[in-house]
Design an enzyme around this catalytic site. Structure first.
Site, PDB file in Angstrom:
ATOM      1  N   LYS A  20      -0.914   7.177 -21.540  1.00  0.00           N
ATOM      2  CA  LYS A  20      -1.794   8.397 -21.034  1.00  0.00           C
ATOM      3  C   LYS A  20      -0.695   8.708 -19.436  1.00  0.00           C
ATOM      4  CE  LYS A  20      -6.046   7.862 -19.244  1.00  0.00           C
ATOM      5  NZ  LYS A  20      -6.257   8.472 -17.990  1.00  0.00           N
ATOM      6  N   ARG A  25       2.526  13.115 -17.513  1.00  0.00           N
ATOM      7  CA  ARG A  25       3.354  13.479 -16.690  1.00  0.00           C
ATOM      8  C   ARG A  25       4.473  14.154 -17.510  1.00  0.00           C
ATOM      9  NH1 ARG A  25       1.095   9.570 -14.332  1.00  0.00           N
ATOM     10  NH2 ARG A  25       1.455   8.947 -12.023  1.00  0.00           N
ATOM     11  N   ARG A 121     -15.362  12.442  -7.472  1.00  0.00           N
ATOM     12  CA  ARG A 121     -14.389  11.572  -6.738  1.00  0.00           C
ATOM     13  C   ARG A 121     -13.362  12.288  -5.695  1.00  0.00           C
ATOM     14  NH1 ARG A 121     -11.217   9.788 -12.257  1.00  0.00           N
ATOM     15  NH2 ARG A 121     -10.144   8.338 -10.649  1.00  0.00           N
ATOM     16  N   SER A 167      -1.955   4.166  -4.365  1.00  0.00           N
ATOM     17  CA  SER A 167      -2.382   5.355  -5.528  1.00  0.00           C
ATOM     18  C   SER A 167      -1.279   5.980  -5.857  1.00  0.00           C
ATOM     19  CB  SER A 167      -3.318   6.332  -4.775  1.00  0.00           C
ATOM     20  OG  SER A 167      -3.556   7.382  -5.739  1.00  0.00           O
ATOM     21  N   ASP A 313      -6.340  -0.692 -14.010  1.00  0.00           N
ATOM     22  CA  ASP A 313      -7.074   0.209 -14.990  1.00  0.00           C
ATOM     23  C   ASP A 313      -7.602  -1.107 -16.198  1.00  0.00           C
ATOM     24  OD1 ASP A 313      -7.000   2.486 -13.960  1.00  0.00           O
ATOM     25  OD2 ASP A 313      -5.363   2.975 -15.294  1.00  0.00           O
ATOM     26  N   LYS A 340     -13.015   5.118  -9.469  1.00  0.00           N
ATOM     27  CA  LYS A 340     -12.659   5.623 -10.999  1.00  0.00           C
ATOM     28  C   LYS A 340     -13.497   6.616 -11.615  1.00  0.00           C
ATOM     29  CE  LYS A 340      -8.735   3.462 -10.007  1.00  0.00           C
ATOM     30  NZ  LYS A 340      -7.460   4.234 -10.068  1.00  0.00           N
ATOM     31  N   ARG A 390     -13.096   3.327 -20.082  1.00  0.00           N
ATOM     32  CA  ARG A 390     -12.730   1.866 -20.167  1.00  0.00           C
ATOM     33  C   ARG A 390     -13.817   0.996 -20.200  1.00  0.00           C
ATOM     34  NH1 ARG A 390      -7.458   3.208 -19.951  1.00  0.00           N
ATOM     35  NH2 ARG A 390      -6.444   4.442 -18.559  1.00  0.00           N
TER      36      ARG A 390
END
Ligand code: S3P
Length: 436
Positions: A20, A25, A121, A167, A313, A340, A390
């Site tokens: 992902k 990107r 977030r 991050s 993750d 998250k 997730r």
């Protein structure tokens, strides 16, 4: 959705979906480079489709072929056009944060929006460094929540920035800004995070240097389109790695999984817990390998420090793994889990407790006692993904271990954010077949 329970003998070979982080990107770099970019094995999941649509709204010519190949005709950052409507990032933190770095220096103004989860977030983490770079970027509130308004600015300037949190999204936003700034931008990372942006700047013909904890980029730079091959996502593979280790008499092979060292913390954890895991067919050019796992007797361990960004993750499914390991597993230094797609510390503790796990949320992680058989306390047990892909997938793997009773997953559709074929692929392993 009714989850599959009481499974043994998971067997077979899977190709997990494309990475992902790299899929996002590859579209971003293709869009801001000059010339054609061809992306092979693009992840057609909701998050990456948000990125694809966003760049179409910015006027980028993108064609999709049936075999998950994407062609982008890039005309540089100056080739981007203002969107007639707000740019919708959906559920995707990677989209909103990285695109902010790209649009920070654009010759027009933009507004970025997202779904209910993304709108909660924190965006100050990118607003602060990008503002230092001369960007005119504001959140809806002081907390820096969406919508983000990015106004046209004169010229971005380079900065030296010590990362307050590990991050990759923040680091990447600054790097996208630095490609447009005149002079040397330096980022100091106390703890390294995933380095796909740095690698792809080089892949697209740019120059970036890393020396110890310092990353430097001298801008402005123009990038050139290229061909990108995306390996499978180790974060998606993680669910089947854990399923193979925990379900009795199982043996699973996962092909073409990305093994960039900034992402492989889960492999180190599994080995340290005494899991039977083997890597074969390692391909150093594509940073991929075949991963084989077998049912194992596991040992609880301590998980904290520099490994955390390398498995951030995977922590929900690692927590599940720990419920079946002997002794105590302590996950710490993982407060990032709270910001998250949902608060993953609370969600993991709440949902696994419903299945009988001995798991306690702490300020910066989880403490898990094992092994504890998972079971349901009502004939029909409700669990929830908390609208987090997730958490949803982790709960389906947990359900495989429950011998009797029914488990109903609320908000199961969240799984499509990163892995739309997840339930189908799991069914293949139950039948002992493959998806190749
Ligand atoms: C990502 C970085 C990580 C990760 C996210 C994807 C990326 O987020 O959790 O799923 O592609 O850069 P942070 O940068 O917030 O740690």
């Amino acid at each position: 959705m009714k989850l599959l329970t009481n499974q043994t003998k998971l067997r077979g070979t899977l190709q997990v979906p494309a990475d992902k982080s790299i899929s996002h990107r590859s579209v971003m770099f293709g869009a801001i480079s000059y010339g054609e970019t061809v992306i092979h094995n693009f992840l057609r999941a909701q998050d990456c489709l948000s990125t694809l649509q966003l760049f179409r709204n910015l006027g980028v010519e993108i064609t999709e072929e049936i075999d998950q190949t994407i062609r982008i005709n890039g005309k540089g950052i100056e080739g981007l056009c203002p969107s007639s409507s707000p740019l919708d990032c959906g559920n995707s933190g990677t989209t909103v944060r990285l695109v902010s770095g790209i649009l920070a220096g654009a010759a027009f103004s933009s507004t970025l929006i997202g779904d209910a989860s993304l709108s909660k977030r924190p965006m100050n983490r990118i607003i602060d460094p990008l503002t230092q770079m001369n960007a005119r970027i504001t959140g809806a509130t002081e907390k820096g929540l969406l919508p983000l308004k990015i106004d046209q600015t004169n010229q971005l300037i380079p900065i030296t920035y010590e990362m307050p949190v590990a991050s990759a999204q923040v680091k990447s936003a600054i790097l996208f800004g630095s490609l447009q700034a005149e002079g040397t931008t330096t980022i100091i990372e106390k703890t390294p995070s995933r380095n796909h942006t740095e690698e792809m700047i080089q892949q697209f013909g740019g120059r970036i240097q890393q020396s110890g904890k310092e990353i430097t980029l001298v801008g402005p730079q123009k990038l050139t389109g290229c061909e990108v091959n995306i390996p499978g996502d180790i974060s998606s593979a993680a669910f089947f790695i854990v399923a193979g280790l925990l379900c009795p008499e199982s043996e699973i092979t996962l092909k073409n999984v990305g093994i960039n060292p900034t992402r492989t913390g889960i492999l180190d954890v599994v080995k340290q817990m005494n899991g039977q895991i083997k890597l074969t067919e390692e391909d150093s050019v594509n940073q991929s390998a075949t991963i084989q796992v077998k049912t194992s007797e596991l040992q609880g361990i301590e998980i904290g420090g520099a490994i955390i960004p390398r498995l951030i993750d995977e922590l929900p499914v690692i927590a599940l793994l720990a419920t079946q390991a002997k002794g105590t597993t302590r996950i710490y230094d993982a407060e990032e889990l709270k910001v998250k797609e949902t608060n993953r510390i609370d969600a993991v503790a709440t949902e696994l407790t419903k299945l009988g796990a001995k798991i306690q949320a702490t300020e910066d992680g989880l403490i898990i006692e094992g092994p504890t058989p998972l079971r349901v306390f009502q004939k029909k047990q409700q669990v929830s993904s908390h609208n987090d892909h997730r958490i949803g997938m982790m709960l389906q793997i947990a359900a495989l271990l429950v011998e009797t009773g029914e488990i109903e997953l609320a908000e199961a559709e969240a799984v499509a954010i990163s892995y739309p074929q997840f339930f189908g692929d799991l069914a293949k392993l139950v039948q002992g077949t493959s998806n190749e």
